[in-house]
Design an enzyme around this catalytic site. Sequence first.
Site: not given
Length: 212
Positions: A25-27, A30, A52
Amino acid sequence: MLDGLDTTADHGPTAGSARIGYARVSTADQSLDAQIDALTKAGCTVIYSEHASGTKDTRAELAQALKALRSGDTLVVWRLDRLGRNLSHLVTTVNDLAKRQVGFESLTEKIDTSSAVGELVFNMFATLAQFERQLNSERTKAALGALRARGRKGGRKATLSLKQIRQAKTLMDDPELTASDVAKTFGVSRATLYNGLKRLKVDASGDHQPAV
């Protein structure tokens, strides 16, 4: 983090091979739960997961997952965009796996490179990635031409404006251009170019605003 999941899944791996999952996941806010659940159900006994950004060059857990794979294994992701930063990076990664005789599966798109259909789909992706690279190269050359056509009046400036630094960073992303090419375009030395890029990096981190 690395989650070693010894579970009884719906799709067990064949003898002598492993299904290794990768979730991202990006943040930080999440949740990875949905991806991990899907990968576990798909038969992954080991899942590497991390928070990441998709644009990051360095993803430690992905590097560990790729390192752990052996001939006959399969790398499984929940969705294609969990693996690649862009289409070109995705195709390169999967092609590298194929050279190692490692399969790749994306659950959402139902792509499995061990099947003839899955291999055909990825060949199409590779063609699209090549087309994308050609388009980017043409855009970069056009941008260079436009910048050079404007030219510089008088002597060189010792520094670059923030706008110019951002333009330079975009040009530096093109593998066909060298730092010397980009520096020459803006009429500065390579040292000045690199200093400007460092200023942009500091600004992006929020430490302070670069002087422009």
